[in-house]
Enzyme design. Structure first.
Site, PDB file in Angstrom:
ATOM      1  N   TYR A   1      -9.715   2.828  -6.411  1.00 47.73           N
ATOM      2  CA  TYR A   1      -8.757   3.876  -6.736  1.00 47.73           C
ATOM      3  C   TYR A   1      -8.851   4.424  -8.157  1.00 47.73           C
ATOM      4  O   TYR A   1      -8.001   5.204  -8.570  1.00 47.73           O
ATOM      5  CB  TYR A   1      -7.328   3.362  -6.469  1.00 47.73           C
TER       6      TYR A   1
ATOM      7  N   ARG B   1     -11.405   3.296  10.901  1.00 47.10           N
ATOM      8  CA  ARG B   1     -12.517   3.138   9.951  1.00 47.10           C
ATOM      9  C   ARG B   1     -12.913   1.667   9.909  1.00 47.10           C
ATOM     10  O   ARG B   1     -12.072   0.816   9.631  1.00 47.10           O
ATOM     11  CB  ARG B   1     -12.130   3.604   8.555  1.00 47.10           C
TER      12      ARG B   1
ATOM     13  N   GLY C   1      -6.909   5.625   4.790  1.00 45.21           N
ATOM     14  CA  GLY C   1      -6.492   6.638   3.827  1.00 45.21           C
ATOM     15  C   GLY C   1      -6.985   8.024   4.230  1.00 45.21           C
ATOM     16  O   GLY C   1      -8.114   8.181   4.692  1.00 45.21           O
TER      17      GLY C   1
ATOM     18  N   ASP D   1     -15.345  -1.441   8.417  1.00 44.22           N
ATOM     19  CA  ASP D   1     -16.088  -1.837   7.223  1.00 44.22           C
ATOM     20  C   ASP D   1     -17.109  -2.912   7.561  1.00 44.22           C
ATOM     21  O   ASP D   1     -16.826  -3.838   8.347  1.00 44.22           O
ATOM     22  CB  ASP D   1     -15.127  -2.366   6.158  1.00 44.22           C
TER      23      ASP D   1
ATOM     24  N   GLU E   1     -13.751  -5.641   9.005  1.00 44.15           N
ATOM     25  CA  GLU E   1     -12.417  -5.295   9.486  1.00 44.15           C
ATOM     26  C   GLU E   1     -12.386  -3.841   9.934  1.00 44.15           C
ATOM     27  O   GLU E   1     -13.298  -3.066   9.638  1.00 44.15           O
ATOM     28  CB  GLU E   1     -11.364  -5.516   8.400  1.00 44.15           C
TER      29      GLU E   1
ATOM     30  N   ASN F   1      -9.608  -0.438  10.203  1.00 43.99           N
ATOM     31  CA  ASN F   1      -8.330   0.144   9.790  1.00 43.99           C
ATOM     32  C   ASN F   1      -7.873   1.146  10.832  1.00 43.99           C
ATOM     33  O   ASN F   1      -8.601   2.086  11.163  1.00 43.99           O
ATOM     34  CB  ASN F   1      -8.486   0.857   8.438  1.00 43.99           C
TER      35      ASN F   1
ATOM     36  N   GLU G   1       0.815  -1.214   0.000  1.00 41.35           N
ATOM     37  CA  GLU G   1       0.000   0.000   0.000  1.00 41.35           C
ATOM     38  C   GLU G   1       0.855   1.273   0.000  1.00 41.35           C
ATOM     39  O   GLU G   1       0.377   2.346   0.371  1.00 41.35           O
ATOM     40  CB  GLU G   1      -0.928  -0.013   1.214  1.00 41.35           C
TER      41      GLU G   1
ATOM     42  N   SER H   1      -6.452  -2.375   1.206  1.00 38.61           N
ATOM     43  CA  SER H   1      -6.661  -1.855  -0.143  1.00 38.61           C
ATOM     44  C   SER H   1      -7.155  -2.933  -1.105  1.00 38.61           C
ATOM     45  O   SER H   1      -6.939  -2.858  -2.304  1.00 38.61           O
ATOM     46  CB  SER H   1      -5.377  -1.211  -0.700  1.00 38.61           C
TER      47      SER H   1
END
Length: 289
Positions: A200, A239, A259, A241, A253, A255, A13, A136
């Site tokens: 992305y 964050r 980002g 999900d 999961e 984070n 990443e 990612s």
């Protein structure tokens, strides 16, 4: 106070980390902070933290050697202050399997997982295979039968992997700032799968915030995200999900260093609470002076 923004690193990443670091650095400088950037690579992964002068390490690193607790442990040894979660919270949250165990223990539903030794007894497909300690959506496989599953495991090589039920539903994400859930985003990839390309490539995904889902599910996602943040003793920004199937919400999961470009998910959802991008970076710095 001098701030060094560490970015790049050696994980898969790396490029996303560079974008995150650049956006954070520009934000700090725009606000008048004495900040500069440090780009990490294989050659300076250790020396950069020893040889640079800084009062605060602003960590803009994703993946292994950045988000997995090792850099945090190094900074603890050096006696340096840094942004984000500590060593243990970073290490545990980086491991999807460990995090799922924590989530289950605090009453948060998760998809059913399988060991490699159990794959021949799996009765229902599709199945997801993904690296346990990478993000990612790199190395993500959706398998529709045992043959595809075995191939995905083979392609994963010697990486630790997570094997779990693929739950088809609405993809949601929730940003949390110092324990406060900021709001829910519904992710709507045009391809139907939120993979690396959808994530992305500009225009490949729509982001709906606040998510137009039923109020009970919305509040549940907010509650679960704040709960996992607290259960793991996370700091700063996280964050989480989720997948929403009907009225069933499943945690996927979390984070510990998501980002943070101007168009990333946490800055988007933070606007629901009135926070600008600069507000977020300022709060990260103020909490670790």
């Amino acid at each position: 106070m001098r701030i060094a923004v560490f970015m790049g690193g050696v994980s898969s990443e790396r490029e996303i980390s560079l974008k995150t670091g650049k956006a954070i650095l520009e934000s700090l400088q725009r606000q008048g902070y004495d900040a500069y950037g440090v780009e990490l690579n294989h050659e300076n992964l250790l020396s950069a933290f020893l040889e640079n002068e800084y009062d605060l390490a602003y960590l803009a690193l994703h993946g292994v050697y950045g988000e997995d607790g090792r850099i945090q442990g190094l900074l603890d040894i050096l006696g340096k202050k840094y942004t984000g979660s500590g060593m243990i919270a970073s290490a545990v949250s980086m491991d999807k399997n460990l995090t799922k165990h924590v989530a289950e223990n605090v009453g948060i539903p998760v998809p059913k997982s399988y060991l490699k030794e159990e794959i021949n007894s799996i009765e229902h497909y599709p199945i997801v295979v993904k690296p346990t300690t990478e993000g990612s959506t790199i190395g993500l496989y959706i398998c529709n039968n045992l043959e595809e599953l075995k191939k995905a495991i083979e392609l994963s090589g010697d990486k630790d992997i997570t094997i779990e039920d693929f739950i088809k539903g609405e993809e949601l994400t929730v940003g949390v700032l110092e324990g406060e859930a900021l709001g829910v985003i519904r992710i709507k990839p045009k391809s139907g799968l939120y993979d690396y390309t959808s994530k992305y490539t500009k225009g490949m995904t729509e982001y709906e915030f606040p998510a137009k889902i039923d109020e009970i599910s919305y509040n549940k996602a907010m509650k679960y995200a704040a709960k996992i943040h607290k259960a793991l003793n996370m700091r700063g920004i996280s964050r989480s999900d989720f997948i929403l199937r009907g009225n069933e919400l499943f945690f996927l999961e979390v984070n510990s260093c998501p980002g943070m470009t101007e168009t990333s998910l946490v800055p988007k959802v933070a606007t629901l609470k009135g926070y600008s991008f600069d507000d977020l970076t300022k709060k990260m710095v103020e909490n670790f002076k």
